[in-house]
Design a protein around this motif. Structure first.
Motif, PDB file in Angstrom:
ATOM      1  N   HIS A  48       0.846  -1.223  -0.007  1.00 48.41           N
ATOM      2  CA  HIS A  48      -0.020  -0.178  -0.140  1.00 48.41           C
ATOM      3  C   HIS A  48       0.884   1.282  -0.028  1.00 48.41           C
ATOM      4  N   ASP A  49       1.900   1.273   0.755  1.00 45.40           N
ATOM      5  CA  ASP A  49       2.785   2.476   0.901  1.00 45.40           C
ATOM      6  C   ASP A  49       3.604   2.668  -0.423  1.00 45.40           C
ATOM      7  N   ILE A  50       3.765   1.691  -0.937  1.00 43.42           N
ATOM      8  CA  ILE A  50       4.672   1.691  -2.306  1.00 43.42           C
ATOM      9  C   ILE A  50       3.904   2.321  -3.556  1.00 43.42           C
ATOM     10  N   LEU A  51       2.777   1.782  -3.522  1.00 47.40           N
ATOM     11  CA  LEU A  51       1.801   2.090  -4.552  1.00 47.40           C
ATOM     12  C   LEU A  51       1.320   3.731  -4.204  1.00 47.40           C
ATOM     13  N   ARG A  52       0.959   4.060  -3.043  1.00 42.78           N
ATOM     14  CA  ARG A  52       0.730   5.392  -2.524  1.00 42.78           C
ATOM     15  C   ARG A  52       1.385   6.278  -2.882  1.00 42.78           C
ATOM     16  N   GLN A  53       2.750   5.982  -2.676  1.00 40.36           N
ATOM     17  CA  GLN A  53       3.879   7.215  -2.830  1.00 40.36           C
ATOM     18  C   GLN A  53       4.555   7.294  -4.359  1.00 40.36           C
ATOM     19  N   THR A  87       4.182   6.884 -10.649  1.00 36.96           N
ATOM     20  CA  THR A  87       4.185   6.243 -11.945  1.00 36.96           C
ATOM     21  C   THR A  87       3.873   4.776 -11.709  1.00 36.96           C
ATOM     22  N   PRO A  88       3.344   4.040 -12.502  1.00 34.69           N
ATOM     23  CA  PRO A  88       3.083   2.568 -12.475  1.00 34.69           C
ATOM     24  C   PRO A  88       4.271   1.797 -11.890  1.00 34.69           C
ATOM     25  N   VAL A  89       4.053   0.825 -11.313  1.00 37.92           N
ATOM     26  CA  VAL A  89       5.126   0.050 -10.776  1.00 37.92           C
ATOM     27  C   VAL A  89       5.097  -1.331 -11.389  1.00 37.92           C
ATOM     28  N   SER A  90       6.180  -1.838 -11.794  1.00 39.36           N
ATOM     29  CA  SER A  90       6.508  -3.220 -12.563  1.00 39.36           C
ATOM     30  C   SER A  90       5.934  -4.320 -11.481  1.00 39.36           C
ATOM     31  N   ARG A  91       5.805  -5.496 -12.136  1.00 35.23           N
ATOM     32  CA  ARG A  91       5.554  -6.712 -11.183  1.00 35.23           C
ATOM     33  C   ARG A  91       6.988  -6.975 -10.386  1.00 35.23           C
ATOM     34  N   GLN A  92       8.066  -6.798 -11.156  1.00 31.32           N
ATOM     35  CA  GLN A  92       9.445  -7.516 -10.637  1.00 31.32           C
ATOM     36  C   GLN A  92       9.843  -6.487  -9.596  1.00 31.32           C
ATOM     37  N   LEU A 131      -9.967  -5.254   0.507  1.00 34.99           N
ATOM     38  CA  LEU A 131      -9.951  -3.849   1.047  1.00 34.99           C
ATOM     39  C   LEU A 131     -10.434  -2.897   0.496  1.00 34.99           C
ATOM     40  N   GLY A 132     -10.741  -2.897  -0.856  1.00 40.17           N
ATOM     41  CA  GLY A 132     -11.331  -1.777  -1.458  1.00 40.17           C
ATOM     42  C   GLY A 132     -10.220  -0.823  -2.190  1.00 40.17           C
ATOM     43  N   ALA A 133      -8.949  -1.358  -2.034  1.00 39.60           N
ATOM     44  CA  ALA A 133      -7.966  -0.047  -2.615  1.00 39.60           C
ATOM     45  C   ALA A 133      -8.188  -0.044  -4.000  1.00 39.60           C
ATOM     46  N   PRO A 134      -7.893   1.646  -4.471  1.00 39.16           N
ATOM     47  CA  PRO A 134      -8.322   1.779  -6.082  1.00 39.16           C
ATOM     48  C   PRO A 134      -7.136   1.391  -6.746  1.00 39.16           C
ATOM     49  N   LEU A 135      -6.814   0.036  -6.812  1.00 41.30           N
ATOM     50  CA  LEU A 135      -5.510  -0.432  -7.559  1.00 41.30           C
ATOM     51  C   LEU A 135      -6.059  -0.799  -8.828  1.00 41.30           C
ATOM     52  N   GLU A 136      -5.095  -0.255  -9.765  1.00 40.39           N
ATOM     53  CA  GLU A 136      -5.483  -0.453 -11.421  1.00 40.39           C
ATOM     54  C   GLU A 136      -4.199  -0.935 -11.972  1.00 40.39           C
ATOM     55  N   GLN A 137      -4.364  -1.471 -13.168  1.00 40.67           N
ATOM     56  CA  GLN A 137      -3.152  -2.113 -13.839  1.00 40.67           C
ATOM     57  C   GLN A 137      -3.175  -1.596 -15.410  1.00 40.67           C
ATOM     58  N   ASP A 138      -1.841  -1.055 -15.835  1.00 42.31           N
ATOM     59  CA  ASP A 138      -1.973  -0.465 -17.047  1.00 42.31           C
ATOM     60  C   ASP A 138      -2.056  -1.558 -18.158  1.00 42.31           C
ATOM     61  N   PRO A 139      -3.135  -1.101 -19.162  1.00 44.41           N
ATOM     62  CA  PRO A 139      -3.505  -2.206 -19.987  1.00 44.41           C
ATOM     63  C   PRO A 139      -2.196  -2.520 -20.992  1.00 44.41           C
ATOM     64  N   GLU A 140      -1.206  -1.696 -20.968  1.00 46.43           N
ATOM     65  CA  GLU A 140      -0.010  -2.027 -21.941  1.00 46.43           C
ATOM     66  C   GLU A 140       1.163  -2.320 -21.465  1.00 46.43           C
ATOM     67  N   THR A 141       1.532  -1.929 -20.389  1.00 48.16           N
ATOM     68  CA  THR A 141       2.867  -2.265 -19.589  1.00 48.16           C
ATOM     69  C   THR A 141       2.456  -3.431 -18.387  1.00 48.16           C
ATOM     70  N   ARG A 142       0.955  -3.471 -17.929  1.00 45.01           N
ATOM     71  CA  ARG A 142       0.639  -4.312 -17.195  1.00 45.01           C
ATOM     72  C   ARG A 142       1.437  -4.050 -15.663  1.00 45.01           C
ATOM     73  N   HIS A 143       1.761  -2.756 -15.496  1.00 44.50           N
ATOM     74  CA  HIS A 143       2.349  -2.307 -14.346  1.00 44.50           C
ATOM     75  C   HIS A 143       1.125  -1.831 -13.434  1.00 44.50           C
ATOM     76  N   PHE A 156      -0.659   0.625 -10.431  1.00 44.35           N
ATOM     77  CA  PHE A 156      -0.728   1.957  -9.806  1.00 44.35           C
ATOM     78  C   PHE A 156      -1.875   2.058  -9.091  1.00 44.35           C
ATOM     79  N   TYR A 157      -1.957   3.226  -8.160  1.00 46.30           N
ATOM     80  CA  TYR A 157      -3.039   3.467  -7.549  1.00 46.30           C
ATOM     81  C   TYR A 157      -3.856   4.666  -8.504  1.00 46.30           C
ATOM     82  N   ASP A 158      -5.207   4.902  -8.582  1.00 47.12           N
ATOM     83  CA  ASP A 158      -5.936   5.594  -9.092  1.00 47.12           C
ATOM     84  C   ASP A 158      -5.869   6.865  -8.567  1.00 47.12           C
TER      85      ASP A 158
END
Length: 341
Positions: free
Chosen positions: A11-16, A19-24, A48-60, A62-64
């Motif tokens: 949660h902290d990584i995505l909140r801070q 830009t989108p973060v890769s799986r690796q 938990l209802g987090a606004p977590l999304e995935q980029d359709p191209e890079t598949r990384h 991110f939070y809305d």
């Protein structure tokens, strides 16, 4: 890191991150596998209802940003069942005489308190705000409990000197421990008794002495244990040879209908507000006692022998408290007044 710590870190990584973060990158940050990462993402997003999304191209991931500012992980993140389990386990540890395990038990209690504190409850500062009563519990000496645990998990036979309450007799038995059962704040040893050549239950606090029999324990199939110990009502084990049908009055039904009597019970609500409860039993001893605590608000409908046993116990109570029976504890009003003055 624990699962909960990984979720907070994710949660902290995505909140801070802006830009989108890769799986690796997420796997490296959390020190987890891809399967674990996907489970954490699914729990964070779907549970938990987090606004977590995935980029359709890079598949990384991110939070809305339009929703991230209003989302926070809950501070109290534990179910009532989990909290009760932690508190009960801690209470049991506090009530068992520690014996040789004193330091280990203290450390374990402290660790449990820390787990509860991490949920935002601050249990260590105010332990008195949770009170679990063990009025009918029977303490077990810590050394005896430790010896039983060792025999149970090392699969060793033991010889016990046992004082049975019902016959008020002391006997010596060689048994193969199968399991320890906690039931109504009391501990029972379920074991194969080599003297009786059958399964028996022993109240642990009634074991006066225990020694190793220097032989491997007899190993019984878990299904056979469940059929013998768990198929019928109560701690007095045995095959579930009978089914009891009890009718509770409309008033008593408000309590009885919410009680869990047995996993295989059936409950039928009647038009007048009463309920009929059907459950399996073998020995009737404990069932008679539990029926009697409801007094005139319950009637045994079946089987006839159980109905007669309850009726016989009720008649014995009436005879005990009858007005025509002299009692050493009964005093006249004049005697009571004189004693009070």
């Amino acid at each position: 890191m624990s699962r909960r710590e990984k979720l907070y870190h994710l949660h902290d990584i995505l909140r801070q991150r802006r830009t989108p973060v890769s799986r690796q990158v997420l796997m490296d940050e959390l020190g987890c596998s891809q399967a674990t990462l996907y489970r954490l993402i699914a729990e964070l997003r779907d549970v938990l209802g987090a606004p977590l999304e995935q980029d359709p191209e890079t598949r990384h991931f991110f939070y809305d940003r339009s929703l991230a500012g209003s989302f926070e992980l809950p501070g109290l993140w534990i179910s009532p069942e989990e909290l009760q389990a932690l508190l009960t386990a801690r209470q049991i540890l506090a009530n068992v005489q520690p014996g040789l395990l004193q330091d280990e038990l203290v450390n374990l209690q402290q660790r449990m308190s820390q787990l509860i504190d991490q949920e935002g409850i601050d249990f260590s500062e105010h332990p008195e705000r949770i009170h679990i009563r063990h009025d009918a519990g029977r303490p077990v000496p810590g050394r005896l409990f430790e010896d039983l645990l060792q025999a149970l998990f090392q699969r060793r036979r033991v010889t016990i000197r046992y004082h049975g309450r019902r016959r008020d007799e002391v006997s010596e038995r060689t048994v193969s421990p199968q399991r320890l059962t906690a039931y109504r704040d009391r501990w029972y040893l379920d074991a194969w008794c080599h003297d009786a050549e059958g399964l028996r239950s022993f109240a642990v606090e009634r074991i006066q002495a225990l020694s190793s029999a220097d032989a491997h324990a007899e190993e019984l199939d878990s299904d056979a244990l469940r059929a013998h110990y768990d198929g019928a009502y109560g701690i007095f084990s045995g095959p579930a040879e009978h089914r009891a049908r009890l009718r509770f009055s409309p008033e008593a039904s408000r309590w009885a209908a919410d009680e869990h009597w047995h996993p295989d019970q059936r409950l039928e609500r009647l038009d007048d507000g009463a309920v009929e409860l059907t459950l399996p039993f073998g020995s009737s001893r404990e069932l008679v006692m539990d029926v009697l605590r409801y007094g005139a608000d319950v009637e045994v409908l079946e089987p006839d022998f159980l109905r007669e046993q309850v009726a016989g116990a009720a008649r014995a109570m009436i005879a005990l408290y009858g007005d025509d029976r002299p009692s050493a504890g009964r005093r006249t009003a004049k005697e009571a007044k004189g004693a009070a003055s």
